[in-house]
Design a protein around this motif. Structure first.
Motif, PDB file in Angstrom:
ATOM      1  N   ARG A 122     -20.102 -46.051  -3.050  1.00 56.24           N
ATOM      2  CA  ARG A 122     -20.895 -45.433  -1.986  1.00 56.24           C
ATOM      3  C   ARG A 122     -20.065 -44.411  -1.220  1.00 56.24           C
ATOM      4  O   ARG A 122     -20.574 -43.370  -0.802  1.00 56.24           O
ATOM      5  CB  ARG A 122     -21.437 -46.500  -1.041  1.00 56.24           C
ATOM      6  N   ALA A 123     -18.775 -44.690  -1.035  1.00 58.70           N
ATOM      7  CA  ALA A 123     -17.902 -43.738  -0.356  1.00 58.70           C
ATOM      8  C   ALA A 123     -17.714 -42.479  -1.185  1.00 58.70           C
ATOM      9  O   ALA A 123     -17.692 -41.360  -0.650  1.00 58.70           O
ATOM     10  CB  ALA A 123     -16.552 -44.380  -0.056  1.00 58.70           C
ATOM     11  N   VAL A 124     -17.600 -42.654  -2.496  1.00 56.99           N
ATOM     12  CA  VAL A 124     -17.455 -41.499  -3.385  1.00 56.99           C
ATOM     13  C   VAL A 124     -18.732 -40.669  -3.369  1.00 56.99           C
ATOM     14  O   VAL A 124     -18.693 -39.432  -3.333  1.00 56.99           O
ATOM     15  CB  VAL A 124     -17.115 -41.957  -4.816  1.00 56.99           C
ATOM     16  N   GLU A 125     -19.889 -41.335  -3.388  1.00 55.27           N
ATOM     17  CA  GLU A 125     -21.165 -40.620  -3.314  1.00 55.27           C
ATOM     18  C   GLU A 125     -21.289 -39.836  -2.018  1.00 55.27           C
ATOM     19  O   GLU A 125     -21.883 -38.751  -1.991  1.00 55.27           O
ATOM     20  CB  GLU A 125     -22.320 -41.611  -3.436  1.00 55.27           C
ATOM     21  N   ALA A 126     -20.725 -40.377  -0.941  1.00 52.77           N
ATOM     22  CA  ALA A 126     -20.767 -39.695   0.356  1.00 52.77           C
ATOM     23  C   ALA A 126     -19.656 -38.656   0.502  1.00 52.77           C
ATOM     24  O   ALA A 126     -19.508 -38.053   1.573  1.00 52.77           O
ATOM     25  CB  ALA A 126     -20.665 -40.716   1.486  1.00 52.77           C
ATOM     26  N   ASP A 127     -18.851 -38.456  -0.570  1.00 54.36           N
ATOM     27  CA  ASP A 127     -17.801 -37.437  -0.588  1.00 54.36           C
ATOM     28  C   ASP A 127     -16.702 -37.733   0.431  1.00 54.36           C
ATOM     29  O   ASP A 127     -16.052 -36.811   0.939  1.00 54.36           O
ATOM     30  CB  ASP A 127     -18.403 -36.055  -0.313  1.00 54.36           C
ATOM     31  N   LEU A 128     -16.478 -38.995   0.739  1.00 53.98           N
ATOM     32  CA  LEU A 128     -15.503 -39.355   1.769  1.00 53.98           C
ATOM     33  C   LEU A 128     -14.042 -39.228   1.327  1.00 53.98           C
ATOM     34  O   LEU A 128     -13.200 -38.853   2.158  1.00 53.98           O
ATOM     35  CB  LEU A 128     -15.772 -40.777   2.270  1.00 53.98           C
ATOM     36  N   PRO A 129     -13.682 -39.527   0.068  1.00 52.84           N
ATOM     37  CA  PRO A 129     -12.263 -39.374  -0.290  1.00 52.84           C
ATOM     38  C   PRO A 129     -11.725 -37.968  -0.055  1.00 52.84           C
ATOM     39  O   PRO A 129     -10.662 -37.788   0.553  1.00 52.84           O
ATOM     40  CB  PRO A 129     -12.245 -39.751  -1.782  1.00 52.84           C
ATOM     41  N   ASP A 130     -12.450 -36.939  -0.507  1.00 51.87           N
ATOM     42  CA  ASP A 130     -11.993 -35.559  -0.325  1.00 51.87           C
ATOM     43  C   ASP A 130     -12.051 -35.141   1.144  1.00 51.87           C
ATOM     44  O   ASP A 130     -11.171 -34.414   1.628  1.00 51.87           O
ATOM     45  CB  ASP A 130     -12.840 -34.602  -1.162  1.00 51.87           C
ATOM     46  N   LEU A 131     -13.091 -35.578   1.852  1.00 50.68           N
ATOM     47  CA  LEU A 131     -13.225 -35.206   3.263  1.00 50.68           C
ATOM     48  C   LEU A 131     -12.081 -35.773   4.088  1.00 50.68           C
ATOM     49  O   LEU A 131     -11.500 -35.061   4.920  1.00 50.68           O
ATOM     50  CB  LEU A 131     -14.562 -35.703   3.811  1.00 50.68           C
ATOM     51  N   THR A 132     -11.719 -37.025   3.872  1.00 51.69           N
ATOM     52  CA  THR A 132     -10.611 -37.614   4.626  1.00 51.69           C
ATOM     53  C   THR A 132      -9.290 -36.949   4.258  1.00 51.69           C
ATOM     54  O   THR A 132      -8.423 -36.772   5.115  1.00 51.69           O
ATOM     55  CB  THR A 132     -10.524 -39.131   4.377  1.00 51.69           C
ATOM     56  N   THR A 133      -9.136 -36.571   2.991  1.00 51.89           N
ATOM     57  CA  THR A 133      -7.926 -35.849   2.580  1.00 51.89           C
ATOM     58  C   THR A 133      -7.810 -34.527   3.332  1.00 51.89           C
ATOM     59  O   THR A 133      -6.735 -34.161   3.822  1.00 51.89           O
ATOM     60  CB  THR A 133      -7.954 -35.589   1.066  1.00 51.89           C
ATOM     61  N   PHE A 134      -8.930 -33.803   3.429  1.00 54.88           N
ATOM     62  CA  PHE A 134      -8.935 -32.521   4.128  1.00 54.88           C
ATOM     63  C   PHE A 134      -8.624 -32.714   5.612  1.00 54.88           C
ATOM     64  O   PHE A 134      -7.850 -31.947   6.202  1.00 54.88           O
ATOM     65  CB  PHE A 134     -10.299 -31.854   3.967  1.00 54.88           C
ATOM     66  N   MET A 135      -9.203 -33.739   6.228  1.00 53.27           N
ATOM     67  CA  MET A 135      -8.970 -33.979   7.658  1.00 53.27           C
ATOM     68  C   MET A 135      -7.531 -34.393   7.936  1.00 53.27           C
ATOM     69  O   MET A 135      -6.928 -33.970   8.925  1.00 53.27           O
ATOM     70  CB  MET A 135      -9.948 -35.044   8.170  1.00 53.27           C
ATOM     71  N   LEU A 136      -6.951 -35.199   7.052  1.00 55.29           N
ATOM     72  CA  LEU A 136      -5.552 -35.585   7.217  1.00 55.29           C
ATOM     73  C   LEU A 136      -4.626 -34.385   7.036  1.00 55.29           C
ATOM     74  O   LEU A 136      -3.577 -34.294   7.668  1.00 55.29           O
ATOM     75  CB  LEU A 136      -5.184 -36.673   6.212  1.00 55.29           C
ATOM     76  N   GLY A 137      -5.017 -33.453   6.164  1.00 53.76           N
ATOM     77  CA  GLY A 137      -4.173 -32.292   5.890  1.00 53.76           C
ATOM     78  C   GLY A 137      -4.300 -31.178   6.903  1.00 53.76           C
ATOM     79  O   GLY A 137      -3.514 -30.224   6.871  1.00 53.76           O
ATOM     80  N   THR A 138      -5.277 -31.275   7.806  1.00 54.49           N
ATOM     81  CA  THR A 138      -5.495 -30.204   8.786  1.00 54.49           C
ATOM     82  C   THR A 138      -5.538 -30.689  10.228  1.00 54.49           C
ATOM     83  O   THR A 138      -5.186 -29.949  11.144  1.00 54.49           O
ATOM     84  CB  THR A 138      -6.825 -29.486   8.501  1.00 54.49           C
ATOM     85  N   GLY A 139      -5.993 -31.920  10.456  1.00 52.83           N
ATOM     86  CA  GLY A 139      -6.150 -32.412  11.816  1.00 52.83           C
ATOM     87  C   GLY A 139      -7.425 -31.928  12.484  1.00 52.83           C
ATOM     88  O   GLY A 139      -7.576 -32.051  13.700  1.00 52.83           O
ATOM     89  N   VAL A 140      -8.368 -31.377  11.719  1.00 52.30           N
ATOM     90  CA  VAL A 140      -9.590 -30.842  12.312  1.00 52.30           C
ATOM     91  C   VAL A 140     -10.539 -31.974  12.682  1.00 52.30           C
ATOM     92  O   VAL A 140     -10.453 -33.092  12.173  1.00 52.30           O
ATOM     93  CB  VAL A 140     -10.316 -29.875  11.351  1.00 52.30           C
ATOM     94  N   ARG A 141     -11.465 -31.667  13.581  1.00 55.76           N
ATOM     95  CA  ARG A 141     -12.534 -32.601  13.929  1.00 55.76           C
ATOM     96  C   ARG A 141     -13.502 -32.696  12.757  1.00 55.76           C
ATOM     97  O   ARG A 141     -13.599 -31.774  11.943  1.00 55.76           O
ATOM     98  CB  ARG A 141     -13.262 -32.126  15.185  1.00 55.76           C
ATOM     99  N   ILE A 142     -14.270 -33.766  12.729  1.00 59.47           N
ATOM    100  CA  ILE A 142     -15.164 -33.961  11.589  1.00 59.47           C
ATOM    101  C   ILE A 142     -16.237 -32.878  11.542  1.00 59.47           C
ATOM    102  O   ILE A 142     -16.606 -32.393  10.474  1.00 59.47           O
ATOM    103  CB  ILE A 142     -15.789 -35.372  11.619  1.00 59.47           C
ATOM    104  N   GLY A 143     -16.734 -32.440  12.712  1.00 59.01           N
ATOM    105  CA  GLY A 143     -17.720 -31.362  12.739  1.00 59.01           C
ATOM    106  C   GLY A 143     -17.140 -30.046  12.255  1.00 59.01           C
ATOM    107  O   GLY A 143     -17.827 -29.250  11.595  1.00 59.01           O
ATOM    108  N   GLU A 144     -15.859 -29.808  12.572  1.00 59.31           N
ATOM    109  CA  GLU A 144     -15.190 -28.587  12.113  1.00 59.31           C
ATOM    110  C   GLU A 144     -15.007 -28.610  10.601  1.00 59.31           C
ATOM    111  O   GLU A 144     -15.182 -27.590   9.928  1.00 59.31           O
ATOM    112  CB  GLU A 144     -13.839 -28.439  12.803  1.00 59.31           C
ATOM    113  N   ALA A 145     -14.647 -29.775  10.053  1.00 57.68           N
ATOM    114  CA  ALA A 145     -14.460 -29.886   8.603  1.00 57.68           C
ATOM    115  C   ALA A 145     -15.770 -29.596   7.867  1.00 57.68           C
ATOM    116  O   ALA A 145     -15.780 -28.909   6.842  1.00 57.68           O
ATOM    117  CB  ALA A 145     -13.959 -31.286   8.248  1.00 57.68           C
TER     118      ALA A 145
END
Length: 398
Positions: free
Chosen positions: A132-155
């Protein structure tokens, strides 16, 4: 002699003008409108402006704090104070009665907490293993947020043309928000400090290259929904919370399915069971989906409503025993989307970056906010003792 409702109408209209001029955020207007409708107007709307004394407003705000919490009470105080300033400006009153209202204090917040390196690894493994997490695209999204520090709305607002894979950079200029009556909008960041060009770590670039290789449109979001549009930040946060709930324990899922079957055999709905036990309905749902910790007493109380004595039901008792055992995924139940942002800030802090540099990375104008809220320091300064020893050579000890 005008009613405060009339004054609030004027204040709201003025704030709408500030939003139209780009000086205030439309999401702030939405927040203020909710507080106006639910709290301020019902409590003060029918009063005359001249009747709005400091004691009366103080009492109203105290009631709102008790009923809805300190953050809501602070929002209501800001609204009332702004409206009364308007009344002073128009000559309806001479002094703002909110000025002497008692300060609204909230319980101290938990200190900032960042994920450790081991927890980051566990997080990425858990998300990648959750369908379900993969379907929601969460692995890549969390990777991007960890690599940038952006807010979730900004990502979620980043478009492909803002990503330069050759230079390894990404432009952050907008955020995604939901407005009542308008739906999802892509709006400019909260402040000018939010507009920034960020350099990406190699592992984040590798993730983006993989996504880019699948075929994209330059005007499409990097993290789009199933039909290629913008994703709702609230729904994405909910998906992350769900993924990080203790669902990793298979025994809890098995127990939850058994409990659901027993409930259905008695022709009871979750609502009926919740009303019988005086529990929130969501608690029944979390138990049946295996997304919350359970103990012997909780299950015994639940199945008693189905006419079952737990200690006499040996198969179910065995499932309860297995479900109460600790799970590796329990270590991540505290994680929310903002923890990723704090983790990035703390990693930069430990690497020796200044608070100003970290604030610029996070898109914050005030360094104090970065230091107080986002830097989860866990390591004492070992050089402090050496510096003090050099500064005070064998001082007299009294």
């Amino acid at each position: 002699m005008h009613k405060i409702d009339h004054l609030l109408d004027l204040w709201e209209k003025r704030f709408e003008g500030l939003v139209a001029d780009g000086k205030r955020s439309p999401t702030s207007l939405d927040t203020y409108r909710r507080s106006l409708k639910n709290h301020v107007r019902p409590a003060l709307g029918e009063l005359r402006i001249g009747e709005a004394s400091t004691p009366h407003i103080d009492t109203v705000l105290s009631m709102i704090k008790d009923r809805a919490g300190a953050p809501t009470a602070k929002t209501c105080r800001a609204i009332i104070s702004g409206a009364m300033k308007l009344a002073v400006r128009y000559g309806a009153i001479t002094v703002n009665p909110v000025r002497e209202v008692d300060t609204i204090e909230a319980p101290p917040k938990n200190p900032p907490r960042a994920l450790t390196g081991e927890e980051v690894t566990l997080l990425r493994q858990s998300l990648s293993a959750d369908e379900r997490a993969v379907e929601a695209d969460l692995p890549d999204l969390t990777t991007f947020m960890l690599g940038t520090g952006v807010r979730i709305g900004e990502a979620l607002a980043v478009l492909w043309h803002q990503v330069d894979l050759e230079a390894g950079t990404v432009q952050v200029t907008h955020t995604i928000a939901r407005l009542k009556g308008e739906g999802l909008i892509r709006k400019s960041t909260k402040s000018k400090a939010g507009e920034r060009l960020l350099h990406l770590p190699n592992w984040a670039i590798a993730m983006l290259r993989t996504r880019h290789a699948t075929g994209i449109l330059l005007e499409a979001p990097v993290f789009a929904d199933t039909i290629g549009g913008y994703r709702d930040p609230s729904n994405t946060r909910r998906a992350l919370r769900t993924a990080l709930s203790p669902v990793g324990n298979t025994a809890r899922r098995v127990l939850g399915l058994s409990l659901r079957t027993l409930r259905r055999e008695t022709d009871l709905t979750r609502k009926q069971v919740a009303e019988t036990l005086n529990w929130p309905r969501t608690r029944i749902e979390l138990i049946e989906t295996g997304r919350t910790k359970v103990d012997h007493q909780t299950v015994a109380t639940l199945v008693a409503t189905y006419g079952i004595r737990l200690d006499n039901h040996h198969p179910l008792l065995a499932q309860v025993h297995d479900a109460t055992q600790p799970a590796e995924s329990d270590k991540l139940t505290w994680v929310r989307s903002h923890a990723l942002r704090k983790t990035t800030a703390t990693a930069l802090d430990q690497a020796g970056h200044t608070a100003r540099q970290i604030a610029d990375q996070l898109g914050q104008a005030k360094v104090s906010i970065t230091q107080d809220i986002y830097l989860g320091r866990r390591i004492a300064n070992p050089a402090a003792a050496q510096a003090l020893e050099q500064a005070f050579d064998q001082p007299d000890i009294l």
